[in-house]
Design a protein around this motif. Structure first.
Motif, PDB file in Angstrom:
ATOM      1  N   GLY A  46     -16.833  -2.898  -3.368  1.00 31.63           N
ATOM      2  CA  GLY A  46     -16.021  -3.713  -2.482  1.00 31.63           C
ATOM      3  C   GLY A  46     -14.987  -2.932  -1.705  1.00 31.63           C
ATOM      4  N   THR A  47     -14.005  -3.671  -1.205  1.00 30.88           N
ATOM      5  CA  THR A  47     -12.951  -3.108  -0.384  1.00 30.88           C
ATOM      6  C   THR A  47     -11.605  -3.613  -0.877  1.00 30.88           C
ATOM      7  OG1 THR A  47     -12.165  -2.866   1.898  1.00 30.88           O
ATOM      8  CG2 THR A  47     -13.092  -4.994   1.295  1.00 30.88           C
ATOM      9  N   ASN A  48     -10.564  -2.781  -0.689  1.00 31.43           N
ATOM     10  CA  ASN A  48      -9.228  -3.171  -1.131  1.00 31.43           C
ATOM     11  C   ASN A  48      -8.178  -2.657  -0.161  1.00 31.43           C
ATOM     12  OD1 ASN A  48      -9.386  -0.453  -1.775  1.00 31.43           O
ATOM     13  ND2 ASN A  48      -8.485  -0.671  -3.801  1.00 31.43           N
ATOM     14  N   TRP A  49      -6.944  -3.163  -0.312  1.00 27.53           N
ATOM     15  CA  TRP A  49      -5.824  -2.778   0.526  1.00 27.53           C
ATOM     16  C   TRP A  49      -4.635  -2.412  -0.353  1.00 27.53           C
ATOM     17  CZ3 TRP A  49      -9.231  -6.583   1.550  1.00 27.53           C
ATOM     18  CH2 TRP A  49      -9.839  -6.600   2.810  1.00 27.53           C
ATOM     19  N   LYS A  50      -3.725  -1.643   0.207  1.00 33.80           N
ATOM     20  CA  LYS A  50      -2.463  -1.304  -0.452  1.00 33.80           C
ATOM     21  C   LYS A  50      -1.353  -1.527   0.562  1.00 33.80           C
ATOM     22  CE  LYS A  50      -0.137   2.368  -3.093  1.00 33.80           C
ATOM     23  NZ  LYS A  50      -0.209   3.788  -3.543  1.00 33.80           N
ATOM     24  N   VAL A  51      -0.603  -2.619   0.370  1.00 28.14           N
ATOM     25  CA  VAL A  51       0.406  -3.044   1.333  1.00 28.14           C
ATOM     26  C   VAL A  51       1.797  -2.865   0.727  1.00 28.14           C
ATOM     27  CG1 VAL A  51       1.187  -4.922   2.811  1.00 28.14           C
ATOM     28  CG2 VAL A  51      -1.235  -4.767   2.175  1.00 28.14           C
ATOM     29  N   PRO A  52       2.684  -2.077   1.350  1.00 29.41           N
ATOM     30  CA  PRO A  52       4.027  -1.880   0.806  1.00 29.41           C
ATOM     31  C   PRO A  52       4.754  -3.209   0.621  1.00 29.41           C
ATOM     32  CG  PRO A  52       3.607  -0.344   2.601  1.00 29.41           C
ATOM     33  CD  PRO A  52       2.464  -1.316   2.594  1.00 29.41           C
ATOM     34  N   PHE A  53       5.425  -3.319  -0.524  1.00 30.84           N
ATOM     35  CA  PHE A  53       6.153  -4.541  -0.829  1.00 30.84           C
ATOM     36  C   PHE A  53       7.613  -4.222  -1.126  1.00 30.84           C
ATOM     37  CE2 PHE A  53       7.300  -8.052  -3.825  1.00 30.84           C
ATOM     38  CZ  PHE A  53       7.189  -9.086  -2.923  1.00 30.84           C
ATOM     39  N   GLU A  54       7.861  -3.412  -2.147  1.00 28.35           N
ATOM     40  CA  GLU A  54       9.226  -3.023  -2.475  1.00 28.35           C
ATOM     41  C   GLU A  54       9.192  -1.779  -3.366  1.00 28.35           C
ATOM     42  OE1 GLU A  54      13.291  -4.807  -4.559  1.00 28.35           O
ATOM     43  OE2 GLU A  54      11.519  -6.060  -4.352  1.00 28.35           O
ATOM     44  N   ASN A  55       9.808  -0.694  -2.862  1.00 28.19           N
ATOM     45  CA  ASN A  55       9.890   0.551  -3.609  1.00 28.19           C
ATOM     46  C   ASN A  55       8.490   0.998  -4.050  1.00 28.19           C
ATOM     47  OD1 ASN A  55      11.013   2.770  -4.783  1.00 28.19           O
ATOM     48  ND2 ASN A  55      11.969   1.699  -6.490  1.00 28.19           N
ATOM     49  N   LYS A  56       8.224   1.044  -5.362  1.00 27.15           N
ATOM     50  CA  LYS A  56       6.920   1.484  -5.865  1.00 27.15           C
ATOM     51  C   LYS A  56       5.964   0.314  -6.107  1.00 27.15           C
ATOM     52  CE  LYS A  56       9.072   3.693  -9.159  1.00 27.15           C
ATOM     53  NZ  LYS A  56       9.352   4.471 -10.382  1.00 27.15           N
ATOM     54  N   LEU A  57       6.332  -0.878  -5.648  1.00 27.13           N
ATOM     55  CA  LEU A  57       5.511  -2.077  -5.835  1.00 27.13           C
ATOM     56  C   LEU A  57       4.767  -2.402  -4.546  1.00 27.13           C
ATOM     57  CD1 LEU A  57       4.833  -4.362  -7.866  1.00 27.13           C
ATOM     58  CD2 LEU A  57       6.729  -5.655  -6.855  1.00 27.13           C
ATOM     59  N   TYR A  58       3.476  -2.704  -4.689  1.00 24.65           N
ATOM     60  CA  TYR A  58       2.629  -2.996  -3.538  1.00 24.65           C
ATOM     61  C   TYR A  58       1.830  -4.271  -3.797  1.00 24.65           C
ATOM     62  CZ  TYR A  58       3.475   1.933  -2.419  1.00 24.65           C
ATOM     63  OH  TYR A  58       4.057   3.140  -2.146  1.00 24.65           O
ATOM     64  N   PHE A  59       1.394  -4.883  -2.702  1.00 24.88           N
ATOM     65  CA  PHE A  59       0.420  -5.976  -2.781  1.00 24.88           C
ATOM     66  C   PHE A  59      -0.948  -5.363  -2.537  1.00 24.88           C
ATOM     67  CE2 PHE A  59      -1.729  -9.679  -0.555  1.00 24.88           C
ATOM     68  CZ  PHE A  59      -2.003 -10.358  -1.728  1.00 24.88           C
ATOM     69  N   SER A  60      -1.927  -5.659  -3.429  1.00 24.17           N
ATOM     70  CA  SER A  60      -3.227  -4.990  -3.342  1.00 24.17           C
ATOM     71  C   SER A  60      -4.374  -5.991  -3.481  1.00 24.17           C
ATOM     72  CB  SER A  60      -3.337  -3.910  -4.429  1.00 24.17           C
ATOM     73  OG  SER A  60      -4.549  -3.206  -4.300  1.00 24.17           O
ATOM     74  N   PRO A  61      -4.670  -6.760  -2.439  1.00 25.83           N
ATOM     75  CA  PRO A  61      -5.814  -7.672  -2.500  1.00 25.83           C
ATOM     76  C   PRO A  61      -7.131  -6.911  -2.441  1.00 25.83           C
ATOM     77  CG  PRO A  61      -4.890  -7.671  -0.305  1.00 25.83           C
ATOM     78  CD  PRO A  61      -3.976  -6.814  -1.141  1.00 25.83           C
TER      79      PRO A  61
END
Length: 204
Positions: A46-61
């Motif tokens: 599949g495919t995934n994303w890494k979206v900056p959220f806060e500091n070392k925390l990301y949103f990764s759908p």
């Protein structure tokens, strides 16, 4: 899906692909009694994303295909697959959508990370093979409906992995089903259990 599309179009979002082998089984109960199950081999892609959220925390759908299944020995009547079935061997093709939080353990280019969150898997197609108590065998497509096998299953995903400076991702993943994939009245309750490893690469 609209929300994921908007978030993942963020300027600093990273997009990648991943895939790898996995073994899958299930927790299978009939009238509350646990049945003996064993695992089958499959894979994910599949495919995934890494979206900056806060500091070392990301949103990764993530959106991915997952080949799942299980083998079960039945001690009670189970419909599906058949009122005389004493076992069942299934192969299930699923499309899974996950909404995960990604945490990097440090800010170095090479670092470990962990991902955690829920997923929804759509059961696209499946086959089952079973033996009856009279020693005849049956093979059929799995029927997905509101009164048979369910169209959807719900899971919690946990991934532990390592990311390199060049964007490669190495991870081990566990999927714990929290929603039964069977809708039949008085039928069994079936929850996916999947353990896999994957190799991925951020392309953007």
């Amino acid at each position: 899906l609209v929300f994921l599309a908007v978030v993942c179009s963020a300027q600093e979002a990273r997009w990648g692909i991943f895939g790898g082998p996995q073994i899958s089984s299930a927790r299978y109960t009939i009238n509350g009694d646990k049945q003996q199950t064993s695992a089958k081999y499959g894979f994910q892609l599949g495919t995934n994303w890494k979206v900056p959220f806060e500091n070392k925390l990301y949103f990764s759908p993530a959106i991915f295909y997952s080949l799942k299944g299980y083998k079960v020995d039945l001690t009670q009547m189970s419909i599906p697959p058949d009122s005389l079935a004493i076992d069942n061997n299934t192969t299930i093709h699923t499309l899974e959508i996950a909404a995960l939080l990604h945490y990097d353990f440090n800010t170095q280019p090479n670092h470990f990370f962990i991902k955690l969150g829920p997923s929804l898997d759509a059961q696209i197609a499946g086959k089952e093979k079973f033996t009856r108590s009279d020693r005849t065998t049956g093979e059929q497509k799995m029927n997905f409906d509101f009164t048979e096998y369910g169209y959807f299953g719900a899971n919690i995903l946990v991934l532990l992995g390592y990311e390199t400076k060049s964007g490669f991702q190495y991870s081990i993943q566990y999927s714990h089903g929290i929603g039964s994939i069977n809708n039949a009245d008085h039928g069994p309750a079936i929850w996916h259990r999947v353990l896999g490893i994957s190799l991925g690469k951020y392309l953007k």
